[in-house]
Design an enzyme around this catalytic site. Structure first.
Site, PDB file in Angstrom:
ATOM      1  N   TYR A 142       0.820  -1.214   0.000  1.00  0.00           N
ATOM      2  CA  TYR A 142       0.000   0.000   0.000  1.00  0.00           C
ATOM      3  C   TYR A 142       0.856   1.267   0.000  1.00  0.00           C
ATOM      4  O   TYR A 142       0.369   2.350  -0.294  1.00  0.00           O
ATOM      5  CB  TYR A 142      -0.948   0.034   1.214  1.00  0.00           C
ATOM      6  CG  TYR A 142      -1.998  -1.067   1.222  1.00  0.00           C
ATOM      7  CD1 TYR A 142      -2.263  -1.816   0.084  1.00  0.00           C
ATOM      8  CD2 TYR A 142      -2.735  -1.349   2.365  1.00  0.00           C
ATOM      9  CE1 TYR A 142      -3.209  -2.816   0.090  1.00  0.00           C
ATOM     10  CE2 TYR A 142      -3.696  -2.347   2.374  1.00  0.00           C
ATOM     11  CZ  TYR A 142      -3.921  -3.084   1.228  1.00  0.00           C
ATOM     12  OH  TYR A 142      -4.867  -4.080   1.236  1.00  0.00           O
ATOM     13  N   LYS A 191       4.032 -15.279   2.850  1.00  0.00           N
ATOM     14  CA  LYS A 191       3.951 -16.067   1.621  1.00  0.00           C
ATOM     15  C   LYS A 191       5.401 -16.339   1.203  1.00  0.00           C
ATOM     16  O   LYS A 191       5.849 -15.980   0.109  1.00  0.00           O
ATOM     17  CB  LYS A 191       3.173 -15.258   0.560  1.00  0.00           C
ATOM     18  CG  LYS A 191       2.826 -16.039  -0.687  1.00  0.00           C
ATOM     19  CD  LYS A 191       1.740 -17.077  -0.489  1.00  0.00           C
ATOM     20  CE  LYS A 191       1.528 -17.878  -1.767  1.00  0.00           C
ATOM     21  NZ  LYS A 191       0.716 -19.079  -1.576  1.00  0.00           N
ATOM     22  N   ASP A 223      -2.376 -18.292   2.598  1.00  0.00           N
ATOM     23  CA  ASP A 223      -3.528 -19.017   2.039  1.00  0.00           C
ATOM     24  C   ASP A 223      -4.041 -20.062   3.035  1.00  0.00           C
ATOM     25  O   ASP A 223      -5.255 -20.229   3.220  1.00  0.00           O
ATOM     26  CB  ASP A 223      -3.199 -19.648   0.670  1.00  0.00           C
ATOM     27  CG  ASP A 223      -1.770 -20.138   0.558  1.00  0.00           C
ATOM     28  OD1 ASP A 223      -0.996 -19.939   1.517  1.00  0.00           O
ATOM     29  OD2 ASP A 223      -1.411 -20.735  -0.469  1.00  0.00           O
ATOM     30  N   ASP A 247      -5.000  -6.754   6.218  1.00  0.00           N
ATOM     31  CA  ASP A 247      -6.222  -6.076   5.823  1.00  0.00           C
ATOM     32  C   ASP A 247      -7.291  -7.127   5.490  1.00  0.00           C
ATOM     33  O   ASP A 247      -8.429  -7.080   5.967  1.00  0.00           O
ATOM     34  CB  ASP A 247      -5.904  -5.222   4.575  1.00  0.00           C
ATOM     35  CG  ASP A 247      -7.034  -4.283   4.209  1.00  0.00           C
ATOM     36  OD1 ASP A 247      -8.003  -4.190   4.973  1.00  0.00           O
ATOM     37  OD2 ASP A 247      -6.948  -3.644   3.137  1.00  0.00           O
ATOM     38  N   ASP A 251     -10.607  -8.665   8.095  1.00  0.00           N
ATOM     39  CA  ASP A 251     -12.021  -8.583   7.711  1.00  0.00           C
ATOM     40  C   ASP A 251     -12.662  -9.971   7.740  1.00  0.00           C
ATOM     41  O   ASP A 251     -13.811 -10.131   8.163  1.00  0.00           O
ATOM     42  CB  ASP A 251     -12.179  -7.971   6.312  1.00  0.00           C
ATOM     43  CG  ASP A 251     -12.418  -6.470   6.384  1.00  0.00           C
ATOM     44  OD1 ASP A 251     -11.986  -5.863   7.376  1.00  0.00           O
ATOM     45  OD2 ASP A 251     -13.038  -5.918   5.457  1.00  0.00           O
TER      46      ASP A 251
END
Ligand code: NAD
Length: 356
Positions: A142, A191, A223, A247, A251
């Site tokens: 970001y 990852k 994952d 992020d 959620d």
């Protein structure tokens, strides 16, 4: 103790829910002999309407010089088409940056009284969920360089995901220190089978984990984490991860509890200054109707007391009061079902304050 709090009510349901959290803070002050003073700062759409910008320089200065910041929510359809440079959310990014808020703490707690509100089966959530996601907030993709260019006659877009060792180390320490005050387990999510930034992340986390022998440490791929959060969320205590993974996972985790209105969050700097807010938005569909759930905001001030003011007993008391009110059968519309007493936003705030 005397503390100055910058209060940023914002838009939509922001003012209603923040008012309930202030009621609870006032009760804490009265009960424990503290003095909390509040300075209001316009933020988001209401600030655009009044001042032409989503937060003014004076407003930002008040946040910086306060002991802590309490935020409601910003945004709404009225400001969806304003110039992108002054969108309401710009103010949030600016506050995070100016205050150096690099660590976002999002607890996911399923109150046993609300187990039926969870979209997961009782057999999975029956033992409760109490996990904390520690998300890096000021680095990664970001904040990396981005560009769109034409290569061989077609558009190619690139977003870089940079992480430096010191950025990983400081968020890692927040995770380990926080785990020491909870279940003493940290799962670091990356990852590393694909990304260089994740390989550096993993190596750095391993190095600092050796300084915390009392905390059980594990690595897990992002994952697999997404899957495990649905399959067996009770296995997690503290999850630490980079900005974008955090992020998305936070959620996902928030939905395990049934209502977004229950969920608090804290954004911390390297000092004691932090910003505390519920994770939901301004909910324009229910704004001004006195039906919003203020518990996420009330739990956010409990986090403020715990993390910024070191008022552990007071924070515990707020959380216990929320528990009692749920035990008493009171529910706002988002968590209500047959057999329970449906109450509004203001009544919920008053009920928690009374239980304190
Ligand atoms: P939202 O979180 O505002 O609402 C999503 C759904 O959840 C709505 O149906 C809403 O009624 C419900 N809801 C949210 N909070 C609730 C509460 N406390 N009690 C009961 N129900 C609640 O998300 P959205 O509708 O996508 O966004 C609305 C506006 O909020 C947009 O302008 C968005 O940009 C902004 N937003 C702001 C923040 C923030 O200020 N941190 C975060 C997310 C979205």
């Amino acid at each position: 103790m005397k503390k100055n709090i910058a209060v940023l009510k914002g838009d939509g349901i922001g003012p209603e829910i923040v008012d309930q959290a202030l009621l609870v803070l006032d009760k804490v002050a009265e009960k424990y002999g503290h003095e909390f003073s509040y300075t209001s700062v316009d933020i988001g759409g209401c600030s655009i309407d009044k001042h032409g910008v989503p937060i003014t320089e004076e407003g930002m200065a008040i946040c910086k010089s306060s002991d802590s910041v309490l935020l409601g929510a910003v945004g709404g359809p009225k400001w969806d088409n304003v110039d992108p440079s002054i969108r309401p959310e710009k103010a949030l990014l600016a506050v995070r940056k100016e205050l150096g808020l690099f660590a976002n703490l999002r607890p996911t707690k399923l109150f046993p009284q609300l187990a039926e509100a969870s979209p997961l089966k009782e057999s999975i959530v029956g033992n409760g969920i109490d996990l904390l996601i520690v998300r890096e907030l000021t680095g990664g993709v970001y904040f990396g360089k981005r560009r769109t260019e034409v290569v061989n006659g077609e558009k190619v877009a690139t977003d870089e995901m940079p992480y430096s060792e010191h950025e990983i180390e400081r968020i890692g320490r927040v995770a380990f220190e926080t785990a020491r005050k909870r279940g003493k387990r940290v799962a670091s999510v990356d990852k590393a089978n694909v990304l260089d930034s994740s390989r550096l992340w993993r190596a750095t986390m391993h190095r600092i984990s050796e300084e915390y022998p009392d905390v059980e440490y594990s690595d897990i791929l992002v994952d697999n984490t997404a899957m495990q959060l649905i399959k067996n969320p009770g296995q997690f205590d503290v999850i630490v991860t980079e900005n974008m993974f955090g992020d998305i996972l936070s959620d996902e985790a928030s939905m395990l509890t049934g209502s977004i209105g229950m969920m608090p969050s804290a954004s911390l700097s390297s000092g004691t200054l932090g910003m505390y807010e519920p994770i939901h938005g301004s909910a324009p569909d229910i704004a001004g109707m006195d039906v919003a759930n203020p518990i996420g905001t009330i739990m956010s001030v409990a986090m403020m007391l715990r993390y910024s003011f070191d008022m552990i007993e007071e924070a515990d008391a707020i959380e216990a009061a929320v528990n009692c009110v749920l035990d008493d059968g009171y529910r706002t519309a988002d968590i209500w079902r047959d057999g329970f007493k449906k109450i509004g936003c203001a009544e919920m705030g008053a009920a928690v304050a009374a239980r304190l």
